[in-house]
Design a protein around this motif. Structure first.
Motif, mmCIF file in Angstrom:
data_model
loop_
_atom_site.group_PDB
_atom_site.id
_atom_site.type_symbol
_atom_site.label_atom_id
_atom_site.label_comp_id
_atom_site.label_asym_id
_atom_site.label_seq_id
_atom_site.Cartn_x
_atom_site.Cartn_y
_atom_site.Cartn_z
ATOM 1 N N ILE A 62 0.829 -1.201 0.000
ATOM 2 C CA ILE A 62 0.000 0.000 0.000
ATOM 3 C C ILE A 62 0.864 1.251 0.000
ATOM 4 N N ALA A 65 1.949 1.586 -3.529
ATOM 5 C CA ALA A 65 0.913 2.110 -4.414
ATOM 6 C C ALA A 65 0.753 3.611 -4.213
ATOM 7 N N GLU A 99 -12.744 -2.286 -8.599
ATOM 8 C CA GLU A 99 -12.857 -1.725 -7.264
ATOM 9 C C GLU A 99 -11.831 -2.306 -6.314
ATOM 10 N N PRO A 103 -7.392 0.228 -4.779
ATOM 11 C CA PRO A 103 -6.541 0.625 -3.659
ATOM 12 C C PRO A 103 -5.069 0.268 -3.874
#
Lengths: 357, 357
Positions: A62, A65, A99, A103
């Motif tokens: 994360i 990203a 979807e 993230p």
DNA sequence: ATTTTTTCCGTTACCGTGCACGGAATTCAA
DNA sequence: TTGAATTCCGTGCACGGTAACGGAAAAAAT
């Protein structure tokens, strides 16, 4: 001291800074090693790698990203998602998967083509390549053209995955689809479950000869094998219909059943069983069991009404979602999929469980 | 200029800074509004809210997770995951779901209890509360005790979700499970598909009376209703067996079939059909159709061998995964699930499609 | 030995949020 | 009117990575 120890137990994941510190280098260098984009001496490279291995470091996806920005694109190449069609179902899966990978900094973009028009396929291919995606998902209809397309992808080292249909191709990352042969076998089993079949009708679609790869061919082989093993005395006949002409279809069905009134069992190997539903509902006494494929809305409604006995669903929405997931794993974490060829489950839908799909 | 325009089209999501700028405040204030933790004047609050609405701002979950640190915990409260059991399947789903929510800064922790021992359930509850989770997933076996437990959760405003079994309870966030009645109906339909049933055996488990909620009760009702509607002349008999005593089970089956040799169809409403498989395989000619529930390994093997005709699978691994997902959506983004009661699909497994599950 | 080129590496500015801290503005008490 | 107590708000660092930039060290060329 003990306090620290207990904190350590809380599985503090090592960060890029930890391995930078332990290898006596900076995080910039570690980052270069991780993405092996060069400018690192052999010695430093080895040092960093050994520390990474020792600590069992794995990057925080994360944070990665976030730093990278929402940028990686996965392009989908599928036939037009006409309402009520098989490919519309796939569209739903694309939306859901989008979807879930958003993230992780991955977006999706769909390129549609006309499945009766190879030229439109080639056009979509070139538009797709212009978009320079990080990964591609293909539902290949036109064999030769797909080969050329994937060759180009390999040249740009863009990973790609197939779903629905597979190509003979050495470079694909993964494939998700039905076990075609087994699905025909299953279809025959479901059709003959009541042990009363003697004359069977297979309804087929008049195909455009341009269409070069068709998953229903192998499906039919599985079906026929089951029949000859388990119902050797059954007579199996075939009728071709034109998907664009409902009236003509009705006439042809009329003619067929006039000629063979003993036919009580009907199967179709593609998603278009709904095309013959109107006829079936005008002749409710004619058939005992009707089996088709795919959970299209029209098909499920016919199932709920009892016109169709069984639908074998391959859930293209799941297949395409898994393809997107596999590509994301590859692109984001460089993780190879566990299996290359993924034969997915076939769901048996009847009027008693269809409402929950 | 044009270049920038095309970049803008790329849907630059508004950030917290954008709405801070547009409302003439700082991101700190915006943050306080977003998490409404006070210290904001009425005027500023309204201003920020209107800008948020206007821009259609939605927080970047991954940045949020990163800033927060991996902290939110979801606790699971389920029976012991004995190898080969129904709950072991659920364990697989937990592992998979954990992986997928980990990037969002959510971890999972499982608390097991003995499903024959209410005391162990209460113990697990209190250990769970000590862990102060942000959300809880429960498979409730002991009704009254569960009520007390969820009351406590509500008091701490910890959201919770049920799976497998539902409780009469007003506070749960979501429920994921089989449509019990319909599953019994479906079971009867699959059992009698060959239209040759006249004497049917239901095998049941001698339950510990402590077990207060049992999903198979309603399942049985659906089964019986189907039978009286579609096979009114069928005789349905019941045999109770002890899950802990295989030899006794065999003897009881011997005795039953000696008494009623015309019994050709057998069903069970729980996941333990594998308990009678050894007997069935020693008497292959006795039964024509056998239907059970749940995709346990032993059950699927019996299916592949043809001993069991059909398994109705509820895939607890999916149910628990969806429960975790629903709680994560709630905890991370404050998003209410679309539906509160989610009746999930029932899959029909036969020997011809089981290998792909 | 000096300059030029390469190779290699550290520094630094982000990415979008969360949150602690401290200070300004306002209100209240004296 | 001044000091204290509240409200309210801005600043700045942290989270774990990414990647551009520039410079030091080493190698090559002069």
């Amino acid at each position: 001291m003990l306090k620290f120890a207990s904190i350590m137990i809380q599985s503090e994941k090592p960060t890029i800074m930890d391995i930078a510190r332990l290898s006596g280098l900076s995080k910039g260098t570690v980052d270069r090693v991780l993405h092996n984009r060069g400018e690192v001496s052999r010695k430093s490279y080895d040092k960093v790698m050994s520390v990474i291995k020792e600590l069992g470091y794995e990057p925080n996806v994360i944070a990665s990203a976030l730093a990278r920005g929402v940028s990686r694109r996965i392009a989908l190449l599928i036939p037009e998602q006409t309402p009520g069609s098989f490919w519309e179902l796939a569209g739903g899966g694309i939306a859901k998967a989008s979807e879930s990978v958003a993230p992780l900094g991955v977006s999706t973009v769909v390129f549609n083509y006309d499945q009766r028009d190879a030229e439109s396929f080639r056009d979509a291919c070139s538009r797709l390549l212009d978009a320079a995606p990080s990964g591609v998902v293909v539902a290949p209809i036109f064999g030769a053209d797909t080969q050329m397309f994937t060759a180009e992808l390999r040249e740009h080292s863009i990973p790609y995955a197939f779903f629905d249909t597979k190509q003979d191709d050495e470079g694909y990352l993964a494939y998700f689809g039905l076990p075609e042969y087994k699905s025909g076998y299953l279809c025959a089993d479901q059709l003959t479950l009541d042990r009363s079949a003697s004359e069977v009708l297979l309804v087929r679609i008049k195909r455009d000869p341009l269409r070069q790869s068709d998953p229903t061919v192998i499906r039919r082989a599985g079906f026929m094998d089951y029949m000859s093993e388990h119902c050797p005395d059954c007579i199996v006949r075939t009728l071709f219909i034109d998907p664009g002409d409902p009236e003509r279809t009705d006439q042809e069905l009329d003619a067929f059943f006039a000629a063979f009134p003993g036919t009580t069992h009907v199967a179709m190997f593609n998603s278009r069983i709904h095309l013959i539903v109107p006829w079936l509902e005008r002749h409710p006494a004619q058939t005992r069991r009707v089996v088709g494929f795919d959970n299209l809305k029209a098909n499920m409604e016919a199932l709920a009404r009892g016109t169709v006995s069984v639908l074998i669903a391959q859930h293209p929405e799941e297949q395409v979602a898994m393809a997107i997931q596999a590509l994301t794993d590859m692109i984001v974490m460089g993780r190879q999929p566990a299996r290359r060829d993924n034969y997915m489950h076939m769901d048996i839908l009847t009027r008693y469980n269809v409402e929950f799909y």
